[in-house]
Write a protein that holds these residues in place. Structure first.
Motif, PDB file in Angstrom:
ATOM      1  N   LYS A  80       0.820  -1.207   0.000  1.00  0.00           N
ATOM      2  CA  LYS A  80       0.000   0.000   0.000  1.00  0.00           C
ATOM      3  C   LYS A  80       0.855   1.258   0.000  1.00  0.00           C
ATOM      4  O   LYS A  80       0.386   2.334   0.295  1.00  0.00           O
ATOM      5  CB  LYS A  80      -0.935  -0.004   1.213  1.00  0.00           C
ATOM      6  N   GLY A  94      -3.064   2.889   4.470  1.00  0.00           N
ATOM      7  CA  GLY A  94      -4.284   3.116   3.723  1.00  0.00           C
ATOM      8  C   GLY A  94      -5.425   3.237   4.721  1.00  0.00           C
ATOM      9  O   GLY A  94      -5.324   2.770   5.864  1.00  0.00           O
ATOM     10  N   THR A  95      -6.510   3.844   4.319  1.00  0.00           N
ATOM     11  CA  THR A  95      -7.637   4.000   5.239  1.00  0.00           C
ATOM     12  C   THR A  95      -8.113   2.655   5.771  1.00  0.00           C
ATOM     13  O   THR A  95      -8.463   2.524   6.953  1.00  0.00           O
ATOM     14  CB  THR A  95      -8.795   4.734   4.531  1.00  0.00           C
ATOM     15  N   ALA A 185     -10.551   9.912   5.102  1.00  0.00           N
ATOM     16  CA  ALA A 185      -9.582   9.099   4.366  1.00  0.00           C
ATOM     17  C   ALA A 185      -8.196   9.660   4.648  1.00  0.00           C
ATOM     18  O   ALA A 185      -8.049  10.844   4.971  1.00  0.00           O
ATOM     19  CB  ALA A 185      -9.874   9.103   2.870  1.00  0.00           C
ATOM     20  N   THR A 187      -5.795  10.009   2.480  1.00  0.00           N
ATOM     21  CA  THR A 187      -5.419  10.883   1.370  1.00  0.00           C
ATOM     22  C   THR A 187      -6.658  11.204   0.554  1.00  0.00           C
ATOM     23  O   THR A 187      -7.663  10.506   0.632  1.00  0.00           O
ATOM     24  CB  THR A 187      -4.378  10.208   0.442  1.00  0.00           C
ATOM     25  N   ASP A 190      -7.665   8.292  -1.808  1.00  0.00           N
ATOM     26  CA  ASP A 190      -7.781   6.948  -1.247  1.00  0.00           C
ATOM     27  C   ASP A 190      -9.044   6.283  -1.793  1.00  0.00           C
ATOM     28  O   ASP A 190     -10.133   6.856  -1.724  1.00  0.00           O
ATOM     29  CB  ASP A 190      -7.851   7.027   0.281  1.00  0.00           C
ATOM     30  N   PRO A 193     -12.403   5.138   1.425  1.00  0.00           N
ATOM     31  CA  PRO A 193     -12.599   5.996   2.607  1.00  0.00           C
ATOM     32  C   PRO A 193     -13.520   5.339   3.623  1.00  0.00           C
ATOM     33  O   PRO A 193     -14.286   4.427   3.293  1.00  0.00           O
ATOM     34  CB  PRO A 193     -13.213   7.265   2.016  1.00  0.00           C
TER      35      PRO A 193
END
Length: 224
Positions: A80, A94-95, A185, A187, A190, A193
């Motif tokens: 990721k 990552g979320t 999220a 980013t 992403d 979310p």
């Protein structure tokens, strides 16, 4: 006299026959050897070579396993980390690597604090300072970053946590939309979310959000 002459004649004939037989064997022996050698050489010359006939397997070049290894790339794997050099610290969060909780705070006129923690067995880094936060799908529900707090990167593993503060309403008017959930999220792009249920209904008007921080008191959102 007659008997002796007849014997001499027979001996002479026998001797001539032996000489003729010896001469014939001498003449035939070398020629037969030469012919046999010539036939073997001819057979060897006309036999197809391994590289010419196409039927014989070649022993040079890459093997099947070598071709596969040279054509394979790096594992893709479910890394990721995304783009950029992460060799200094590891994979980016990552979320969906994180678990979130939301609590309501009364300080500074009221706000929400979101706590992020890595899921069991995951170690990752929050290498983007500010989360992407929005109420609903409209542009007016997107929270603006205020630049408070911030550490880069923040390692999340085990019991380690990071905090961000969200103020849903920064205006002094009576306007605003009501929401029962907030979308967060790590980013903006992403693909996965998280939608979190709020502890109460929020009135949203020009929301703001702080950076991630490991210090809870740094995430009280204020317009500065």
């Amino acid at each position: 006299m007659r008997s002796r002459s007849a014997r001499s004649a027979r001996l002479a004939v026998a001797a001539a026959a032996v000489a003729a037989l010896a001469a014939t064997a001498t003449a035939c022996g070398p020629e037969d050897t030469t012919d046999t050698s010539s036939s073997a050489a001819s057979s060897a010359t006309t036999a197809p070579s391994a590289g010419e006939g196409g039927d014989a397997p070649s022993t040079s070049g890459s093997t099947a396993s070598g071709d596969k290894s040279s054509g394979s790339g790096s594992s893709g794997s479910s890394d990721k980390s995304g783009s950029g050099d992460k060799s200094g610290y590891g994979q980016s969060c990552g979320t969906n690597d994180l678990e979130f909780t939301v609590t309501a705070e009364s300080q500074a006129g009221g706000y929400y604090i979101v706590t992020a923690k890595a899921k069991s067995g995951i170690t990752c880094y929050l290498d983007v300072n500010t989360p992407s936060v929005s109420f609903g799908s409209g542009a007016d529900g997107v929270a603006s970053p205020v630049g408070q707090g911030g550490e880069d990167p923040i390692e999340l593993t085990g019991s380690a946590v990071a905090y961000t503060g969200i103020n849903p309403k920064t205006t002094n008017t009576d306007g605003g939309k009501e929401f029962e959930n907030v979308i967060i999220a790590v980013t903006e792009d992403d693909p996965d979310p998280a939608e979190l249920e709020l502890p109460d209904t929020a009135t949203v008007d020009k929301p703001i959000v702080t950076n991630w921080s490991t210090k809870r008191d740094e995430t009280v959102p204020r317009i500065v």
